[in-house]
Every structure is written in structure tokens, then in C-alpha cells.
Design an enzyme around this catalytic site. Sequence first.
Site, short mmCIF file in Angstrom:
data_model
loop_
_atom_site.label_atom_id
_atom_site.label_comp_id
_atom_site.label_asym_id
_atom_site.label_seq_id
_atom_site.Cartn_x
_atom_site.Cartn_y
_atom_site.Cartn_z
N ASP A 277 0.82 -1.22 0.00
CA ASP A 277 0.00 0.00 0.00
C ASP A 277 0.84 1.26 0.00
OD1 ASP A 277 -2.45 -1.19 0.15
OD2 ASP A 277 -2.54 -1.15 2.33
N LYS B 4 -2.96 3.17 -2.43
CA LYS B 4 -4.33 3.63 -2.31
C LYS B 4 -4.32 4.66 -1.21
CE LYS B 4 -7.17 0.23 -1.19
NZ LYS B 4 -8.19 0.33 -0.17
N MET C 201 -8.36 8.55 9.38
CA MET C 201 -8.86 9.20 8.18
C MET C 201 -9.81 10.35 8.54
SD MET C 201 -9.40 5.79 5.82
CE MET C 201 -9.67 4.62 7.15
N1 SAH Z 1 -4.35 -0.33 9.05
C1 SAH Z 1 -3.85 1.01 9.38
C2 SAH Z 1 -4.89 2.07 9.11
C3 SAH Z 1 -5.22 2.21 7.64
S1 SAH Z 1 -6.37 3.49 7.35
C4 SAH Z 1 -3.39 1.03 10.83
O1 SAH Z 1 -3.64 0.07 11.58
O2 SAH Z 1 -2.75 2.00 11.24
C5 SAH Z 1 -5.29 4.85 6.96
C6 SAH Z 1 -5.30 5.85 8.08
O3 SAH Z 1 -4.50 5.38 9.17
C7 SAH Z 1 -4.69 7.19 7.74
O4 SAH Z 1 -5.59 8.03 7.04
C8 SAH Z 1 -4.39 7.74 9.12
O5 SAH Z 1 -5.58 8.16 9.76
C9 SAH Z 1 -3.90 6.48 9.83
N2 SAH Z 1 -2.45 6.31 9.74
C10 SAH Z 1 -1.78 5.32 9.13
N3 SAH Z 1 -0.45 5.47 9.30
C11 SAH Z 1 -0.27 6.60 10.03
C12 SAH Z 1 0.86 7.29 10.54
N4 SAH Z 1 2.10 6.84 10.34
N5 SAH Z 1 0.65 8.41 11.27
C13 SAH Z 1 -0.59 8.87 11.50
N6 SAH Z 1 -1.71 8.26 11.04
C14 SAH Z 1 -1.55 7.14 10.32
#
Ligand code: SAH
Length: 283
Positions: free
Chosen positions: A41, A63, A177
Site C-alpha cells: 500500500d 491507495k 482518516m
Molecule cells: N491499518 C492502518 C490504518 C489504515 S487506514 C493502521 O492500523 O494504522 C489509513 C489511516 O490510518 C490514515 O488516514 C491515518 O488516519 C492512519 N495512519 C496510518 N499510518 C499513520 C501514521 N504513520 N501516522 C498517522 N496516522 C496514520
Amino acid sequence: MAEPSIAAGEVWLVGAGPGDPDLLTRKAERLLRAADIVFYDALVGPGVLDLIPNHVERVSVGKRSGRHSKDQRSINDLIVRAALAGRKVVRLKGGDPSIFGRSAEEMAALAAHGISAHVCPGITAASAASASLGLSLTLRGLARKLVFVTAHARDGDRLDLDWSALADPGATLAIYMGKASAAMLSRRLIAAGLPSSTPVVAVENASLPGERHVGTRLDLLEIAVRSLGEGPVVLLVGEAMGAASAPTSGFVYPQERLSSLPPRAEYIILPHEKGPHHSPCPA
Ligand code: SAH
């Protein structure tokens, strides 16, 4: 624990963690070495991709909300086809695959073709963010409940959240998000009964070199997130977020001085009267 191996035609959904390669599990790293193709991703950190051996084929199925390069169905098809062709497949997903990662859809597509699939968990963004801040997501007496919630609705759907359940002063909300809907989130949560002074910390790029924090209160959330960039942002809302002193990288600014702030400066927006958080403005 035995070295995980991947059988030909098998798929592992692997959590890549929040970005810092040191936050990858050892099992995830071994699976990357055992694969012969990795679908990843956009949110998988560059340092994590460096751990994929050169001989392993890598395919970006990047994505990001609003900027889809492949829709979910095409991603499912790609993974299914690779497995049916006898490849050893890793599907590498940011954070934990089971948290807003659409892993269930991929698992269902694989199951429909009789393909064996497994999941390796990862550290989710909220955990990385709270660790950077030195804050605990739960706190005895203040936050007995932790809610993972997304502010992103399915394409074309209205965001249909139970606002009164979310507006629980005894909970910490980890909102994924949520940056684009910050104004709506704070309005709806306050309307549902959460105090406007509820502490919020927005963390961008948690665990990555460009990490930024903005600490604020719920009614000022929209203004606060404007200082952030284009990286992924997780919003942490609740009294537990005000339990420590301000995050170390930030300054405390009174609200009136917001307009004079340089764009994208790291700062904390709190009103004057918030005693324990207040510290003198720099210069
Ligand atoms: N599976 C992922 C989430 C995917 S949805 C998890 O467990 O973290 C994508 C969202 O995750 C982003 O829009 C943001 O809100 C959050 N996110 C993912 N990586 C991040 C990071 N390094 N710092 C802050 N927010 C993050």
C-alpha cells in the site's frame, strides 16, 4: 517459534506497522524474506520496503483516500491471480491489517478461490502516535474505553456514526482518516455532548521522520489540523490526551496568535485559562 514459510499459492496479509521499520514485527520481516511477490500500500513506509530482498517482486497497489490508484476489486484480483499462479504472496498493509485495512474483503476473495490465507498483525497508527506523545490511550479513572473509529465513509455513502455513543467523556477516540472531516467531527461530537474543551492531539506521520503533533481542544480542531501537511493523520480525542504536559516538540500558543504562526509550525493551541498546560509563548 518456527521460521514462517510461505507455501506456493499461499497468501499472508502482513501488518507493516506505522512506518518506522523498527516497528515491524520479526515475523513480518521473515515473511518478507520468504515471499516471491509483495503487493504493498501507499502507507507502507520506505524503510519497510527496504527490508524486501531485491529478488522479491514488488507491486505498488497504492491507495490513499481520494487518490485511488487501484480499486479494492482490482487489488483482490491481483492477489488471487498471483496465488493461483503458484506464487508465494505477501500483501503488505500499513499498520495492522485488521484495522481499517479492508483485510476481510481480501480474505473473502481468497477464500472464494480456495486459497489459503493468514494474517500477521502490525502496530496500528494510534499506538505509534500515543507512544510518540508519551501518552497512554487508556487511563485509570479517566479513559476506560478506547474506540477505533474511521471518519471515512464508503464511496458514495453518508458517514453514519453513532455520535451519542462516541461522545463519551470516559473514552479515548482514535479517529482514522479524520483530518478532512475535522470540522464536522468536532461539531458533531460537541453537539452530542462532549465538552468543547476536550483535549485532542493530531499526529501526522507517526513514527516517520516527518512526524508532527498538534495538541488542541475539540472546538479548535479544524484550525489546528490546518497546520499539518499531506501525510496520514490520526486524531486522538479524550481527557487522557490532556493528562501529560504538552508534547515535547510543540510550543503553547494562545489562540489569538494563531494568525501570526508560520505555516506548518509545530504548536499547541490552548486557551489561556488551561492552567496545567500553559507555558510562556516563545518570543
Ligand atoms: N491499518 C492502518 C490504518 C489504515 S487506514 C493502521 O492500523 O494504522 C489509513 C489511516 O490510518 C490514515 O488516514 C491515518 O488516519 C492512519 N495512519 C496510518 N499510518 C499513520 C501514521 N504513520 N501516522 C498517522 N496516522 C496514520
